[in-house]
Design a protein around this motif. Structure first.
Motif, PDB file in Angstrom:
ATOM      1  N   TYR A 231      -8.059   7.090   1.569  1.00 56.99           N
ATOM      2  CA  TYR A 231      -6.686   7.392   1.169  1.00 56.99           C
ATOM      3  C   TYR A 231      -6.570   7.400  -0.343  1.00 56.99           C
ATOM      4  O   TYR A 231      -7.230   6.627  -1.036  1.00 56.99           O
ATOM      5  CB  TYR A 231      -5.715   6.358   1.754  1.00 56.99           C
TER       6      TYR A 231
ATOM      7  N   TYR B 259      -4.264   6.689  -3.657  1.00 55.70           N
ATOM      8  CA  TYR B 259      -3.158   5.850  -4.101  1.00 55.70           C
ATOM      9  C   TYR B 259      -2.855   6.157  -5.557  1.00 55.70           C
ATOM     10  O   TYR B 259      -3.733   6.552  -6.326  1.00 55.70           O
ATOM     11  CB  TYR B 259      -3.510   4.363  -3.968  1.00 55.70           C
TER      12      TYR B 259
ATOM     13  N   GLN C  52     -10.137   2.745   3.876  1.00 54.74           N
ATOM     14  CA  GLN C  52      -9.544   1.736   4.743  1.00 54.74           C
ATOM     15  C   GLN C  52      -9.276   2.313   6.126  1.00 54.74           C
ATOM     16  O   GLN C  52      -9.226   3.534   6.303  1.00 54.74           O
ATOM     17  CB  GLN C  52      -8.259   1.171   4.139  1.00 54.74           C
TER      18      GLN C  52
ATOM     19  N   ASP D 201      -4.862  -0.258   9.075  1.00 52.93           N
ATOM     20  CA  ASP D 201      -4.681  -1.207   7.975  1.00 52.93           C
ATOM     21  C   ASP D 201      -3.338  -0.962   7.294  1.00 52.93           C
ATOM     22  O   ASP D 201      -2.878   0.179   7.191  1.00 52.93           O
ATOM     23  CB  ASP D 201      -5.800  -1.070   6.945  1.00 52.93           C
TER      24      ASP D 201
ATOM     25  N   VAL E 221      -0.501  -0.430   4.380  1.00 50.22           N
ATOM     26  CA  VAL E 221      -0.512   0.296   3.110  1.00 50.22           C
ATOM     27  C   VAL E 221      -0.534  -0.721   1.970  1.00 50.22           C
ATOM     28  O   VAL E 221       0.214  -1.707   1.983  1.00 50.22           O
ATOM     29  CB  VAL E 221       0.739   1.202   3.002  1.00 50.22           C
ATOM     30  N   LYS E 222      -1.398  -0.489   0.966  1.00 48.03           N
ATOM     31  CA  LYS E 222      -1.493  -1.397  -0.175  1.00 48.03           C
ATOM     32  C   LYS E 222      -0.273  -1.228  -1.069  1.00 48.03           C
ATOM     33  O   LYS E 222       0.235  -0.123  -1.249  1.00 48.03           O
ATOM     34  CB  LYS E 222      -2.764  -1.115  -0.992  1.00 48.03           C
ATOM     35  N   LYS E 223       0.213  -2.316  -1.617  1.00 52.69           N
ATOM     36  CA  LYS E 223       1.405  -2.295  -2.471  1.00 52.69           C
ATOM     37  C   LYS E 223       1.114  -2.694  -3.916  1.00 52.69           C
ATOM     38  O   LYS E 223       1.806  -2.270  -4.825  1.00 52.69           O
ATOM     39  CB  LYS E 223       2.473  -3.249  -1.916  1.00 52.69           C
TER      40      LYS E 223
ATOM     41  N   ARG F 256       1.757   3.379  -4.391  1.00 51.55           N
ATOM     42  CA  ARG F 256       2.169   4.184  -3.234  1.00 51.55           C
ATOM     43  C   ARG F 256       1.009   5.058  -2.784  1.00 51.55           C
ATOM     44  O   ARG F 256       0.184   5.497  -3.580  1.00 51.55           O
ATOM     45  CB  ARG F 256       3.399   5.025  -3.558  1.00 51.55           C
ATOM     46  N   ARG F 257       0.962   5.271  -1.488  1.00 52.06           N
ATOM     47  CA  ARG F 257      -0.088   6.114  -0.912  1.00 52.06           C
ATOM     48  C   ARG F 257       0.367   7.568  -0.989  1.00 52.06           C
ATOM     49  O   ARG F 257       1.486   7.902  -0.616  1.00 52.06           O
ATOM     50  CB  ARG F 257      -0.377   5.704   0.530  1.00 52.06           C
TER      51      ARG F 257
END
Length: 106
Positions: A4, A6, A19, A23, A25-27, A38-39
């Motif tokens: 992904y 980001y 990932q 999983d 979403v990373k912040k 943001r993705r």
């Protein structure tokens, strides 16, 4: 597992993250440590086939295609010959049966 993309809205840092689909979403941005990550939409969730093995196994060679078309032509020729023989046999049998029936009536 997909890759992904980001982007951080605070510092503009862009990166790819490998990932799982399930999983979260990373912040948090790994550079500035702010929660402005943001993705991005894109091909991240798509399956990408890489390597020579995919193409070698899924697509036939030209020599194979030529041999297959030759076999197909040979089969159609033999079928048409056997079909002619069957139709001539059935025509002969119908002729003989009609001649027998005409003889028995007289």
């Amino acid at each position: 597992m997909p890759t992904y993309d980001y982007e951080c809205d605070a510092c503009g840092h862009e990166f790819e993250l490998f990932q799982g689909i399930n999983d979260p979403v990373k912040k948090k941005c790994p550079e500035c440590k702010k929660n402005k990550l943001r993705r991005l939409f894109g091909t991240g969730g798509a399956i990408m086939f890489k390597g020579s093995g995919f193409y070698q196994t899924d697509y036939r060679s030209e020599s194979y295609k030529k041999a297959a078309s030759n076999d197909k032509q040979t089969e159609t020729k033999s079928e048409s010959k056997s079909g002619d023989a069957k139709s001539s046999k059935s025509a002969k049998s119908s002729d003989s049966s009609s001649s027998k029936s005409s003889k028995s009536k007289t």
